[in-house]
Design a protein around this motif. Structure first.
Motif, PDB file in Angstrom:
ATOM      1  N   LEU A  13     -27.608  -6.789  -4.286  1.00 54.90           N
ATOM      2  CA  LEU A  13     -27.601  -6.296  -2.909  1.00 54.90           C
ATOM      3  C   LEU A  13     -27.172  -4.831  -2.872  1.00 54.90           C
ATOM      4  CD1 LEU A  13     -27.951  -7.151   0.074  1.00 54.90           C
ATOM      5  CD2 LEU A  13     -25.538  -7.693   0.099  1.00 54.90           C
ATOM      6  N   GLY A  14     -27.897  -4.029  -2.090  1.00 50.74           N
ATOM      7  CA  GLY A  14     -27.574  -2.613  -1.961  1.00 50.74           C
ATOM      8  C   GLY A  14     -28.315  -1.726  -2.944  1.00 50.74           C
ATOM      9  N   THR A  15     -29.318  -2.300  -3.638  1.00 48.55           N
ATOM     10  CA  THR A  15     -30.119  -1.523  -4.586  1.00 48.55           C
ATOM     11  C   THR A  15     -31.496  -1.250  -3.991  1.00 48.55           C
ATOM     12  OG1 THR A  15     -30.926  -3.522  -5.672  1.00 48.55           O
ATOM     13  CG2 THR A  15     -28.946  -2.507  -6.591  1.00 48.55           C
ATOM     14  N   GLU A  16     -32.300  -0.496  -4.714  1.00 46.69           N
ATOM     15  CA  GLU A  16     -33.656  -0.155  -4.265  1.00 46.69           C
ATOM     16  C   GLU A  16     -34.509  -1.407  -4.040  1.00 46.69           C
ATOM     17  OE1 GLU A  16     -35.845   2.770  -2.847  1.00 46.69           O
ATOM     18  OE2 GLU A  16     -34.232   3.402  -4.174  1.00 46.69           O
ATOM     19  N   LYS A  17     -34.375  -2.384  -4.930  1.00 43.89           N
ATOM     20  CA  LYS A  17     -35.169  -3.618  -4.816  1.00 43.89           C
ATOM     21  C   LYS A  17     -34.683  -4.537  -3.705  1.00 43.89           C
ATOM     22  CE  LYS A  17     -36.956  -4.021  -9.481  1.00 43.89           C
ATOM     23  NZ  LYS A  17     -37.120  -4.893 -10.636  1.00 43.89           N
ATOM     24  N   LYS A  18     -33.390  -4.504  -3.400  1.00 46.04           N
ATOM     25  CA  LYS A  18     -32.830  -5.368  -2.357  1.00 46.04           C
ATOM     26  C   LYS A  18     -31.826  -4.577  -1.515  1.00 46.04           C
ATOM     27  CE  LYS A  18     -30.705  -9.860  -1.641  1.00 46.04           C
ATOM     28  NZ  LYS A  18     -30.060 -11.008  -2.252  1.00 46.04           N
ATOM     29  N   PRO A  19     -32.332  -3.753  -0.606  1.00 42.39           N
ATOM     30  CA  PRO A  19     -31.408  -2.980   0.227  1.00 42.39           C
ATOM     31  C   PRO A  19     -30.678  -3.877   1.218  1.00 42.39           C
ATOM     32  CG  PRO A  19     -33.664  -2.646   0.946  1.00 42.39           C
ATOM     33  CD  PRO A  19     -33.723  -3.472  -0.301  1.00 42.39           C
ATOM     34  N   ALA A  20     -29.502  -3.452   1.613  1.00 47.93           N
ATOM     35  CA  ALA A  20     -28.732  -4.180   2.629  1.00 47.93           C
ATOM     36  C   ALA A  20     -29.410  -3.967   3.981  1.00 47.93           C
ATOM     37  CB  ALA A  20     -27.301  -3.667   2.660  1.00 47.93           C
ATOM     38  N   VAL A  21     -29.516  -5.033   4.762  1.00 43.92           N
ATOM     39  CA  VAL A  21     -30.154  -4.952   6.085  1.00 43.92           C
ATOM     40  C   VAL A  21     -29.106  -5.242   7.152  1.00 43.92           C
ATOM     41  CG1 VAL A  21     -31.947  -5.888   7.575  1.00 43.92           C
ATOM     42  CG2 VAL A  21     -32.359  -5.713   5.114  1.00 43.92           C
ATOM     43  N   VAL A  22     -28.913  -4.293   8.075  1.00 49.63           N
ATOM     44  CA  VAL A  22     -27.957  -4.479   9.160  1.00 49.63           C
ATOM     45  C   VAL A  22     -28.625  -4.122  10.488  1.00 49.63           C
ATOM     46  CG1 VAL A  22     -25.908  -4.049   7.753  1.00 49.63           C
ATOM     47  CG2 VAL A  22     -27.008  -2.152   8.870  1.00 49.63           C
ATOM     48  N   ASN A  23     -28.147  -4.728  11.558  1.00 52.93           N
ATOM     49  CA  ASN A  23     -28.623  -4.437  12.910  1.00 52.93           C
ATOM     50  C   ASN A  23     -27.428  -4.061  13.765  1.00 52.93           C
ATOM     51  OD1 ASN A  23     -31.442  -5.081  12.560  1.00 52.93           O
ATOM     52  ND2 ASN A  23     -30.798  -7.206  12.386  1.00 52.93           N
ATOM     53  N   VAL A  24     -27.571  -2.936  14.480  1.00 46.79           N
ATOM     54  CA  VAL A  24     -26.492  -2.469  15.354  1.00 46.79           C
ATOM     55  C   VAL A  24     -27.033  -2.234  16.761  1.00 46.79           C
ATOM     56  CG1 VAL A  24     -25.134  -1.455  13.494  1.00 46.79           C
ATOM     57  CG2 VAL A  24     -26.853  -0.079  14.624  1.00 46.79           C
ATOM     58  N   GLN A  25     -26.128  -1.962  17.724  1.00 44.75           N
ATOM     59  CA  GLN A  25     -26.524  -1.840  19.122  1.00 44.75           C
ATOM     60  C   GLN A  25     -26.612  -0.406  19.633  1.00 44.75           C
ATOM     61  OE1 GLN A  25     -23.473  -4.406  20.806  1.00 44.75           O
ATOM     62  NE2 GLN A  25     -24.986  -6.039  21.088  1.00 44.75           N
ATOM     63  N   THR A  26     -25.941   0.554  18.971  1.00 44.69           N
ATOM     64  CA  THR A  26     -25.920   1.929  19.487  1.00 44.69           C
ATOM     65  C   THR A  26     -26.228   2.945  18.389  1.00 44.69           C
ATOM     66  OG1 THR A  26     -23.574   2.229  19.029  1.00 44.69           O
ATOM     67  CG2 THR A  26     -24.142   1.325  21.192  1.00 44.69           C
ATOM     68  N   GLU A  27     -26.646   4.142  18.826  1.00 40.88           N
ATOM     69  CA  GLU A  27     -26.914   5.249  17.891  1.00 40.88           C
ATOM     70  C   GLU A  27     -25.628   5.672  17.179  1.00 40.88           C
ATOM     71  OE1 GLU A  27     -29.661   7.003  17.011  1.00 40.88           O
ATOM     72  OE2 GLU A  27     -31.021   5.786  18.211  1.00 40.88           O
ATOM     73  N   LYS A  28     -24.515   5.666  17.911  1.00 44.51           N
ATOM     74  CA  LYS A  28     -23.225   6.051  17.327  1.00 44.51           C
ATOM     75  C   LYS A  28     -22.865   5.106  16.186  1.00 44.51           C
ATOM     76  CE  LYS A  28     -18.394   6.839  18.436  1.00 44.51           C
ATOM     77  NZ  LYS A  28     -17.313   6.599  19.380  1.00 44.51           N
ATOM     78  N   ARG A  29     -23.101   3.827  16.396  1.00 43.88           N
ATOM     79  CA  ARG A  29     -22.790   2.822  15.367  1.00 43.88           C
ATOM     80  C   ARG A  29     -23.699   2.997  14.151  1.00 43.88           C
ATOM     81  NH1 ARG A  29     -19.004   0.299  12.907  1.00 43.88           N
ATOM     82  NH2 ARG A  29     -19.327  -1.905  12.586  1.00 43.88           N
ATOM     83  N   ILE A  30     -24.945   3.414  14.371  1.00 48.43           N
ATOM     84  CA  ILE A  30     -25.862   3.689  13.243  1.00 48.43           C
ATOM     85  C   ILE A  30     -25.250   4.759  12.351  1.00 48.43           C
ATOM     86  CG2 ILE A  30     -28.052   4.774  12.619  1.00 48.43           C
ATOM     87  CD1 ILE A  30     -29.376   3.294  14.893  1.00 48.43           C
ATOM     88  N   GLN A  31     -24.715   5.812  12.966  1.00 50.35           N
ATOM     89  CA  GLN A  31     -24.120   6.909  12.195  1.00 50.35           C
ATOM     90  C   GLN A  31     -22.887   6.429  11.417  1.00 50.35           C
ATOM     91  OE1 GLN A  31     -23.414   9.863  15.158  1.00 50.35           O
ATOM     92  NE2 GLN A  31     -25.560  10.520  15.246  1.00 50.35           N
ATOM     93  N   GLU A  32     -22.065   5.597  12.067  1.00 57.08           N
ATOM     94  CA  GLU A  32     -20.863   5.084  11.390  1.00 57.08           C
ATOM     95  C   GLU A  32     -21.225   4.238  10.180  1.00 57.08           C
ATOM     96  OE1 GLU A  32     -18.843   2.844  14.386  1.00 57.08           O
ATOM     97  OE2 GLU A  32     -18.217   4.609  15.515  1.00 57.08           O
ATOM     98  N   VAL A  33     -22.157   3.310  10.385  1.00 56.14           N
ATOM     99  CA  VAL A  33     -22.535   2.385   9.316  1.00 56.14           C
ATOM    100  C   VAL A  33     -23.270   3.118   8.194  1.00 56.14           C
ATOM    101  CG1 VAL A  33     -23.969   0.372   8.791  1.00 56.14           C
ATOM    102  CG2 VAL A  33     -22.574   0.373  10.853  1.00 56.14           C
ATOM    103  N   SER A  34     -24.178   4.032   8.556  1.00 55.16           N
ATOM    104  CA  SER A  34     -24.928   4.752   7.520  1.00 55.16           C
ATOM    105  C   SER A  34     -24.014   5.639   6.690  1.00 55.16           C
ATOM    106  CB  SER A  34     -26.063   5.560   8.133  1.00 55.16           C
ATOM    107  OG  SER A  34     -25.573   6.555   8.980  1.00 55.16           O
ATOM    108  N   SER A  35     -22.952   6.181   7.298  1.00 53.94           N
ATOM    109  CA  SER A  35     -22.029   7.016   6.520  1.00 53.94           C
ATOM    110  C   SER A  35     -21.296   6.182   5.461  1.00 53.94           C
ATOM    111  CB  SER A  35     -21.031   7.721   7.435  1.00 53.94           C
ATOM    112  OG  SER A  35     -20.144   6.802   8.015  1.00 53.94           O
ATOM    113  N   ILE A  36     -20.999   4.926   5.786  1.00 55.21           N
ATOM    114  CA  ILE A  36     -20.355   4.038   4.800  1.00 55.21           C
ATOM    115  C   ILE A  36     -21.306   3.785   3.637  1.00 55.21           C
ATOM    116  CG2 ILE A  36     -19.447   1.713   4.391  1.00 55.21           C
ATOM    117  CD1 ILE A  36     -18.529   1.737   7.365  1.00 55.21           C
TER     118      ILE A  36
END
Length: 95
Positions: A13-36
Motif C-alpha cells: 500500500l502506498g506504492t505505484e502499483k497500489k496507491p492509497a485511496v482516500v476521500n475527503v470533503q473539502t479542498e483544505k482537507r485535500i491539502q492537509e492529507v496530500s502534504s502527509i
C-alpha cells in the motif's frame, strides 16, 4: 474449484502499483492529507466528495503500520536460572 493463491505478490500500500485511496470533503482537507502523503513519499489518489463522509482508512493504515516484534531468547533447561539462584533452570523455575 477456484484457485486462491495465484503466485503473484500483493503490492504494498502506498506504492505505484497500489496507491492509497482516500476521500475527503473539502479542498483544505485535500491539502492537509496530500502534504502527509508527500512528506512520507507515498503514492496516493484523493477524491473530493463533499456529500459523503470522509474516508481516510488507507492513510490510517499507512501511519499505524504494525511494528515487527523481536522474540526474546528462551532459557535452556541446563542454563543458569534467570532468577539469580545459581541453580540450573530445570531445577529451579523451570519445573
Amino acid at each position: 474449484m477456484e484457485k486462491i493463491f495465484n503466485g503473484q505478490k500483493t503490492a504494498k500500500l502506498g506504492t505505484e502499483k497500489k496507491p492509497a485511496v482516500v476521500n475527503v470533503q473539502t479542498e483544505k482537507r485535500i491539502q492537509e492529507v496530500s502534504s502527509i502523503f508527500e512528506e512520507k513519499g507515498w503514492k496516493y489518489i484523493i477524491g473530493l466528495e463533499p456529500d459523503k463522509p470522509e474516508d481516510i482508512t488507507d492513510l490510517e493504515i499507512l501511519l499505524n503500520s504494525p511494528k515487527s516484534k523481536i522474540a526474546e531468547k528462551k532459557v535452556g533447561r541446563n542454563e543458569p536460572c534467570p532468577c539469580g539462584s545459581g541453580n540450573k533452570y530445570k531445577k529451579c523455575c523451570g519445573k
